[in-house]
Scaffold this motif. Structure first.
Motif, PDB file in Angstrom:
ATOM      1  N   ILE A 131       0.839  -1.206   0.000  1.00  0.00           N
ATOM      2  CA  ILE A 131       0.000   0.000   0.000  1.00  0.00           C
ATOM      3  C   ILE A 131       0.870   1.250   0.000  1.00  0.00           C
ATOM      4  N   PHE A 132       1.976   1.203   0.743  1.00  0.00           N
ATOM      5  CA  PHE A 132       2.883   2.351   0.799  1.00  0.00           C
ATOM      6  C   PHE A 132       3.484   2.636  -0.577  1.00  0.00           C
ATOM      7  N   LEU A 136       3.031   5.947  -2.816  1.00  0.00           N
ATOM      8  CA  LEU A 136       4.171   6.679  -3.371  1.00  0.00           C
ATOM      9  C   LEU A 136       4.009   6.873  -4.877  1.00  0.00           C
ATOM     10  N   THR A 137       3.504   5.840  -5.546  1.00  0.00           N
ATOM     11  CA  THR A 137       3.291   5.920  -6.994  1.00  0.00           C
ATOM     12  C   THR A 137       2.262   6.998  -7.326  1.00  0.00           C
ATOM     13  N   GLU A 138       1.188   7.052  -6.550  1.00  0.00           N
ATOM     14  CA  GLU A 138       0.169   8.078  -6.760  1.00  0.00           C
ATOM     15  C   GLU A 138       0.730   9.463  -6.451  1.00  0.00           C
ATOM     16  N   TYR A 139       1.558   9.549  -5.417  1.00  0.00           N
ATOM     17  CA  TYR A 139       2.166  10.831  -5.039  1.00  0.00           C
ATOM     18  C   TYR A 139       3.090  11.342  -6.142  1.00  0.00           C
ATOM     19  N   TYR A 204       2.535  12.549   4.991  1.00  0.00           N
ATOM     20  CA  TYR A 204       3.866  12.007   4.722  1.00  0.00           C
ATOM     21  C   TYR A 204       3.810  11.400   3.330  1.00  0.00           C
ATOM     22  N   TYR A 205       4.455  12.062   2.369  1.00  0.00           N
ATOM     23  CA  TYR A 205       4.346  11.681   0.960  1.00  0.00           C
ATOM     24  C   TYR A 205       2.876  11.611   0.529  1.00  0.00           C
ATOM     25  N   GLY A 206       2.099  12.568   1.008  1.00  0.00           N
ATOM     26  CA  GLY A 206       0.693  12.627   0.642  1.00  0.00           C
ATOM     27  C   GLY A 206      -0.195  11.654   1.394  1.00  0.00           C
ATOM     28  N   ILE A 207       0.366  10.883   2.310  1.00  0.00           N
ATOM     29  CA  ILE A 207      -0.391   9.859   3.040  1.00  0.00           C
ATOM     30  C   ILE A 207      -0.932  10.466   4.334  1.00  0.00           C
ATOM     31  N   GLU A 208      -2.212  10.243   4.603  1.00  0.00           N
ATOM     32  CA  GLU A 208      -2.873  10.873   5.742  1.00  0.00           C
ATOM     33  C   GLU A 208      -3.393   9.849   6.749  1.00  0.00           C
ATOM     34  N   HIS A 210      -1.727   7.239   9.925  1.00  0.00           N
ATOM     35  CA  HIS A 210      -0.510   6.881  10.656  1.00  0.00           C
ATOM     36  C   HIS A 210       0.046   5.513  10.281  1.00  0.00           C
ATOM     37  N   ASP A 211      -0.804   4.496  10.259  1.00  0.00           N
ATOM     38  CA  ASP A 211      -0.292   3.143  10.030  1.00  0.00           C
ATOM     39  C   ASP A 211       0.080   2.884   8.577  1.00  0.00           C
ATOM     40  N   HIS A 212      -0.153   3.854   7.700  1.00  0.00           N
ATOM     41  CA  HIS A 212       0.271   3.723   6.305  1.00  0.00           C
ATOM     42  C   HIS A 212       1.606   4.426   6.054  1.00  0.00           C
TER      43      HIS A 212
END
Length: 220
Positions: A131-132, A136-139, A204-208, A210-212
Motif C-alpha cells: 500500500i505504501f 508513493l506511486t500516486e504521489y 507524509y508523501y501525501g499519506i494521511e 498513521h499506520d500507512h
C-alpha cells in the motif's frame, strides 16, 4: 431597673462597602466564566498542536529507524536485514571486525503515536508495504519510485511487491481508529510503521493515515 437596648443601624458607608463587595464577586464570576469559555475554545487547538508535534516526532524517529536498517544491512557480514527491533538496537559487527557498530538510539525505537510505544515491523510480504508503494506511486503522478541506489539494498529489491500487485490493490477504506495490537513476529523486516490507526493531521508523501506511513530505506 430598666435596661436600655441600643439598635445599631448600618449607615451609607457600610451599605456602600457591601454593595462594592457584591459587584466584585459578580465581576469575578463573570471573569471566570469568560476564562472557562476561552479555555474550552482553545482546547481543540492545543490538542491538535500536540498531536501535530507527535506526528513530526514519529516521522523523525521513523526515518532514523529506516537509516538504521540501511546501516545494519550495509555492515552485516551477509548483508541481511534485521529480524527484530532488539537485534537492530543491539547493533552489528562487520565482517573482519571485533567492534560492534550501534546503528539506532533507544529513543528512536519507540513510536510516539501509539499507546504501546512499539513500532510494527514491516516485512517484504506485508500488505502495508504494498500500500505504501502504491501511495508513493500516486504521489509521484503514477511513476513507480525506484527502490534504492544502495548496492546492498538493491540485492533485496526483488522481494518488493511487483507493480501489477501494487496497482491492483484497489481503494483503501478510511482509518478505523484505535491501535493495531497484533504482535510483531520475528523475521527479516525492511521498515517500520506506527500502530496508530488514526488519520493524520500532517501528510507524509501525501499519506494521511498513521499506520500507512512506512519508514524504510528502500524508498527515501
Amino acid at each position: 431597673m430598666t435596661t436600655a437596648h441600643t439598635t445599631r443601624t448600618r449607615g451609607p458607608a457600610s451599605r456602600r462597602v457591601a454593595s462594592e463587595r457584591g459587584y466584585a464577586l459578580v465581576a469575578l464570576l463573570a471573569l471566570m466564566t469568560v476564562l472557562m469559555v476561552v479555555m474550552m475554545a482553545a482546547a481543540p487547538s492545543i490538542q491538535q498542536q500536540s498531536r501535530r508535534e507527535r506526528e513530526l516526532e514519529a516521522i523523525a524517529r521513523g526515518e532514523e529507524v529506516a537509516e538504521a536498517i540501511r546501516m545494519y544491512i550495509h555492515y552485516h557480514p551477509t548483508h541481511q536485514p534485521p529480524t527484530s527491533m532488539e537485534e537492530l538496537l543491539d547493533g552489528v559487527t562487520p565482517q573482519g571486525s571485533t567492534k560492534k557498530i550501534y546503528v539506532l538510539r533507544a529513543s528512536a525505537a519507540r513510536d510516539p503515536l501509539s499507546k504501546s510505544g512499539e513500532w510494527r515491523t514491516v516485512k517484504f510480504n506485508d500488505p502495508a508495504f504494498a500500500i505504501f508503494v502504491k501511495d508513493l506511486t500516486e504521489y509521484a503522478n503514477g511513476r513507480l519510485p525506484e527502490p534504492t541506489t544502495d548496492p546492498e539494498l538493491r540485492a533485496l529489491a526483488g522481494q518488493i511487491p511487483r507493480p501489477s500487485v501494487i496497482l491492483n490493490l484497489g481503494e483503501d477504506g478510511g482509518a478505523p481508529g484505535g491501535e493495531d495490537e497484533s504482535s510483531s513476529s520475528n523475521g527479516p523486516f525492511l521498515g517500520v510503521a506506527s500502530r496508530s490507526q488514526h488519520d493524520s493531521i500532517i501528510t507524509y508523501y501525501g499519506i494521511e493515515r498513521h499506520d500507512h506511513w512506512v519508514f524504510t530505506p528502500f524508498f527515501k
